[in-house]
Structure formats: C-alpha cells, structure tokens
Scaffold this motif. Structure first.
Motif, PDB file in Angstrom:
ATOM      1  N   UNK A  16       1.424  -1.161   0.371  1.00 17.93           N
ATOM      2  CA  UNK A  16       0.064  -0.280  -0.428  1.00 17.93           C
ATOM      3  C   UNK A  16       0.985   1.119   0.240  1.00 17.93           C
ATOM      4  N   UNK A  17       0.413   2.355  -1.541  1.00 20.99           N
ATOM      5  CA  UNK A  17       1.778   3.305  -1.117  1.00 20.99           C
ATOM      6  C   UNK A  17       1.146   4.384  -0.749  1.00 20.99           C
ATOM      7  N   UNK A  25       9.103   1.177   4.860  1.00 18.70           N
ATOM      8  CA  UNK A  25       9.112  -0.524   5.039  1.00 18.70           C
ATOM      9  C   UNK A  25       9.194  -1.352   3.991  1.00 18.70           C
ATOM     10  N   UNK A  26       8.574  -0.628   2.763  1.00 18.87           N
ATOM     11  CA  UNK A  26       8.943  -1.454   1.403  1.00 18.87           C
ATOM     12  C   UNK A  26      10.226  -1.418   1.083  1.00 18.87           C
ATOM     13  N   UNK A  27      10.245   0.217   1.327  1.00 19.65           N
ATOM     14  CA  UNK A  27      11.760  -0.190   0.433  1.00 19.65           C
ATOM     15  C   UNK A  27      13.384  -0.513   1.301  1.00 19.65           C
ATOM     16  N   UNK A  28      12.929  -0.341   2.649  1.00 24.51           N
ATOM     17  CA  UNK A  28      13.973  -1.370   3.293  1.00 24.51           C
ATOM     18  C   UNK A  28      13.878  -2.413   2.767  1.00 24.51           C
ATOM     19  N   UNK A  34      12.369   4.803  -3.418  1.00 26.39           N
ATOM     20  CA  UNK A  34      10.595   5.307  -4.035  1.00 26.39           C
ATOM     21  C   UNK A  34       9.592   5.412  -4.879  1.00 26.39           C
ATOM     22  N   UNK A  35      10.875   5.679  -6.022  1.00 26.33           N
ATOM     23  CA  UNK A  35      10.593   5.302  -7.724  1.00 26.33           C
ATOM     24  C   UNK A  35      11.068   4.023  -7.966  1.00 26.33           C
ATOM     25  N   UNK A  36      11.566   3.574  -7.519  1.00 26.24           N
ATOM     26  CA  UNK A  36      11.402   2.221  -8.457  1.00 26.24           C
ATOM     27  C   UNK A  36      10.414   1.203  -7.204  1.00 26.24           C
ATOM     28  N   UNK A  37       9.996   1.777  -6.022  1.00 27.76           N
ATOM     29  CA  UNK A  37       8.934   1.326  -5.982  1.00 27.76           C
ATOM     30  C   UNK A  37       7.545   1.234  -6.168  1.00 27.76           C
ATOM     31  N   UNK A  38       7.691   2.159  -6.581  1.00 30.55           N
ATOM     32  CA  UNK A  38       6.523   3.132  -7.452  1.00 30.55           C
ATOM     33  C   UNK A  38       6.322   1.700  -8.578  1.00 30.55           C
ATOM     34  N   UNK A  39       7.176   2.564  -9.268  1.00 29.14           N
ATOM     35  CA  UNK A  39       7.326   1.892 -10.612  1.00 29.14           C
ATOM     36  C   UNK A  39       6.763   0.221 -11.300  1.00 29.14           C
TER      37      UNK A  39
END
Length: 59
Positions: A16-17, A25-28, A34-39
C-alpha cells in the motif's frame, strides 16, 4: 461472530503506497528507492511477490 482472521495475513503481502511509513518499510525490505517501488507497483500491481520479482529482473 464472524472470524476474519484468515484474511489478515494476506494483507501483509499487499503493498500500500498510501502511507509514508509503509512505503519506507517496503523500500527497506525490498532494497529499492521510492520511484522503483512505485514503478513496480504500477507495473505489477500491489502483490509483494510480483513486485519483488519485477525488482529482481530490473536489477
């Protein structure tokens, strides 16, 4: 009384973004920005396993 405990664990595998603390937490956990996670979430959806696979292939 209805017991919804069977679905509680499933929520842990959904990214959940909406919340900064959850993004952090997800990035860690996934070792990404954050940009990689969003993509990854935009491309693969919020399922953590699919996002993890996407990020591994992109590396």
């Amino acid at each position: 009384m209805f017991d919804d405990s069977a679905t509680e664990g499933d929520d842990l595998l959904i990214i959940n973004l909406d919340y900064e603390w959850e993004r952090r937490n997800w990035m860690r956990w996934l070792h990404c920005s954050e940009s990689e996670l969003r993509l990854a979430v935009e491309t693969m959806g919020p399922d953590a396993d699919n996002v993890r696979r996407f990020l591994r292939q992109a590396a």
